[in-house]
Enzyme design. Structure first.
Site, PDB file in Angstrom:
ATOM      1  N   LYS A   1       0.464  -1.070   0.635  1.00 19.03           N
ATOM      2  CA  LYS A   1      -0.316   0.177   0.216  1.00 19.03           C
ATOM      3  C   LYS A   1       0.592   1.445   0.442  1.00 19.03           C
ATOM      4  O   LYS A   1       0.794   2.309   0.899  1.00 19.03           O
ATOM      5  CB  LYS A   1      -0.764  -0.015   0.983  1.00 19.03           C
ATOM      6  CG  LYS A   1      -2.110   1.159   1.803  1.00 19.03           C
ATOM      7  CD  LYS A   1      -3.305   0.381   0.245  1.00 19.03           C
ATOM      8  CE  LYS A   1      -4.225   1.922  -0.212  1.00 19.03           C
ATOM      9  NZ  LYS A   1      -5.193   1.646  -0.348  1.00 19.03           N
TER      10      LYS A   1
ATOM     11  N   ASP B   1      -5.557  -2.990  -2.360  1.00 13.22           N
ATOM     12  CA  ASP B   1      -6.744  -3.539  -2.265  1.00 13.22           C
ATOM     13  C   ASP B   1      -7.118  -3.413  -3.740  1.00 13.22           C
ATOM     14  O   ASP B   1      -7.903  -4.245  -4.093  1.00 13.22           O
ATOM     15  CB  ASP B   1      -7.375  -1.725  -2.402  1.00 13.22           C
ATOM     16  CG  ASP B   1      -6.544  -0.593  -3.074  1.00 13.22           C
ATOM     17  OD1 ASP B   1      -5.310  -0.852  -3.238  1.00 13.22           O
ATOM     18  OD2 ASP B   1      -6.594   0.471  -2.827  1.00 13.22           O
TER      19      ASP B   1
ATOM     20  N   ASP C   1      -2.178 -12.192   5.424  1.00 15.31           N
ATOM     21  CA  ASP C   1      -2.965 -12.857   5.960  1.00 15.31           C
ATOM     22  C   ASP C   1      -4.592 -12.764   4.928  1.00 15.31           C
ATOM     23  O   ASP C   1      -5.270 -13.928   5.270  1.00 15.31           O
ATOM     24  CB  ASP C   1      -3.359 -12.277   7.043  1.00 15.31           C
ATOM     25  CG  ASP C   1      -4.610 -13.519   8.366  1.00 15.31           C
ATOM     26  OD1 ASP C   1      -4.450 -14.420   8.186  1.00 15.31           O
ATOM     27  OD2 ASP C   1      -5.000 -12.985   9.232  1.00 15.31           O
TER      28      ASP C   1
HETATM   29  C1  IPM Z   1      -3.364 -17.351   9.768  1.00 17.55           C
HETATM   30  C2  IPM Z   1      -4.686 -16.777  10.914  1.00 17.55           C
HETATM   31  C3  IPM Z   1      -3.915 -16.347  12.254  1.00 17.55           C
HETATM   32  C4  IPM Z   1      -3.116 -15.588  10.831  1.00 17.55           C
HETATM   33  C5  IPM Z   1      -3.933 -15.907  13.447  1.00 17.55           C
HETATM   34  C6  IPM Z   1      -5.206 -17.447  14.007  1.00 17.55           C
HETATM   35  C7  IPM Z   1      -3.297 -15.954  14.530  1.00 17.55           C
HETATM   36  O1  IPM Z   1      -5.638 -16.653  10.688  1.00 17.55           O
HETATM   37  O2  IPM Z   1      -3.052 -17.974   9.632  1.00 17.55           O
HETATM   38  O3  IPM Z   1      -3.738 -16.576   8.897  1.00 17.55           O
HETATM   39  O4  IPM Z   1      -3.662 -14.310  11.248  1.00 17.55           O
HETATM   40  O5  IPM Z   1      -1.665 -15.717  11.009  1.00 17.55           O
HETATM   41 MG    MG Z   2      -5.679 -15.950   8.766  1.00 19.32          MG
END
Ligand code: IPM
Ligand code: MG
Length: 360
Positions: A195, A227, A251
């Site tokens: 970003k 985005d 994530d």
């Molecule tokens: C993932 C999960 C984890 C993260 C959580 C459970 C902390 O969402 O492995 O993607 O955000 O890394």
């Molecule tokens: Mg995750």
């Protein structure tokens, strides 16, 4: 070869799917003459219930002493489980974050691909999915917002929460190098996602990625704003090979990419450090609602075990045997409930494990 593997069954469907992955690994061991030594540790809710904390120092030490870690999943229902009444640093997820940090697992590989046999499960329009897709999301895993300083304070009767997003150039460089290395083994394209129109951390990310790219003249590099990337993933997923990105963006985008495949129960992941050591886990969660019913799909965990053989042990032939067993079982029409479609044979978690083990 002797393989010392720490297993983390975890919570929800975790114990069931890890059991099936072990079954398949044992079949590989028998066929190719290896010895698998498993040591289980507790993490997440399972550890909270026994030790009051989501991960103990002993468990970390056990994981560290292994060659690789194979994990199921951790966590429970965040609205109903008593684990989520605990302080944030004592909840199940804190155990996973602590383990990633303790083992320095900075590189998270999340493949998202469309299986030909499961193309109908893809929620995209046919004209988009027809091109197929096979991407690798390379997520930085031990820096950024999830590991920055955070606090919640009350100022003049108003609650105020702060999280900080910090990256230094070395953290960016090492994940970028991994990303380009992987791209060299694939279609030689890196899309670096940031970003940079807003964030300083993203501008540094872009600068360092460009420096690293100079050492990989065969790999084409493009930058994409996060985005826009979220949009492109549903508009034209075939354009991606390696998506290289920071912790939180990775994530979010990896969940999106897995949904786009339509079969999150099929997606594996690997978290690696600078050595051959790695932690391998399915991309999906612990699905507490279907735990203990023998209906979970163990394939993502089985494919994670295959990634473990490939990346931590260089056992490519054995990993291929697992990947082919998965393709074979799909071709023969066996499906767990999550990927079931008309004309196929629905099987439970254990039976799927048996079928896979037989085909190794
Ligand atoms: C993932 C999960 C984890 C993260 C959580 C459970 C902390 O969402 O492995 O993607 O955000 O890394
Ligand atoms: Mg995750």
């Amino acid at each position: 070869m002797e393989l010392n593997i720490t297993c983390i069954p975890g919570d929800g469907i975790g114990p069931e799917i890890v059991a099936e992955a072990k079954k398949v690994l044992d079949a590989v061991a028998a066929k190719y003459g290896h010895t698998m030594n498993y040591t289980d540790i507790l993490m997440g809710g399972a550890s909270i219930d026994v030790h009051g904390v989501p991960l103990t120092e002993e468990a970390i030490a056990t994981a560290k002493s292994a060659d690789a870690v194979l994990m199921g999943s951790i966590g429970g229902d965040t609205t109903t489980s008593p684990w989520y009444k605990l302080a944030p640093n004592l909840r199940p997820e804190a155990g996973l974050l602590a383990l990633r940090k303790a083992l320095n697992l900075f590189a998270n590989l999340r493949p998202a691909l469309l299986y030909e046999e499961l193309a109908d499960a893809c929620p995209l329009k046919k004209e988009i999915s027809a091109a197929g897709f096979d991407m690798m999301i390379m997520r930085e895993l031990t820096g950024g917002l999830y590991f920055g300083e955070r606090k919640t304070v009350e100022e003049n009767g108003v609650l105020k929460a702060t999280d900080t997003l910090t990256y230094d150039e070395n953290e960016i460089r090492r994940i970028a190098i991994k990303g380009f290395d992987i791209a060299m083994k694939r279609k030689k394209k890196v899309t670096s996602v940031d970003k940079a129109n807003v964030l300083d951390s993203s501008r540094l990310w872009r600068k360092v990625v460009e420096e690293v790219a100079k050492d990989y003249p065969e790999v084409s590099l493009e930058h994409m704003l996060v985005d826009n990337c979220a949009m492109q993933l549903v508009k034209d997923p075939a354009q991606f090979d390696v998506i290289l990105t920071e912790n939180m963006f990775g994530d979010i985008l990896s969940d999106e990419a897995s949904m786009v495949t339509g079969s999150i129960g099929m997606l594996a992941s690997a978290s690696l450090n600078d050595t051959k050591f790695g932690l391998y886990e399915p991309s999906h969660g612990s699905a507490p609602d279907i735990a203990g019913k023998d209906i979970a799909n163990p394939i993502a965990t089985v494919l994670s075990a295959s990634m473990m053989l490939r990346y931590s042990f260089d056992l490519d032939k054995e990993a291929d045997a697992i990947d082919n067993a998965v393709k074979q079982v799909l071709k023969e029409g066996y499906r767990t409930g999550d990927i079931m479609s008309e004309g196929c044979t629905q099987v439970g978690c254990k039976q799927m494990g048996d079928l896979l083990a037989q085909r190794v």
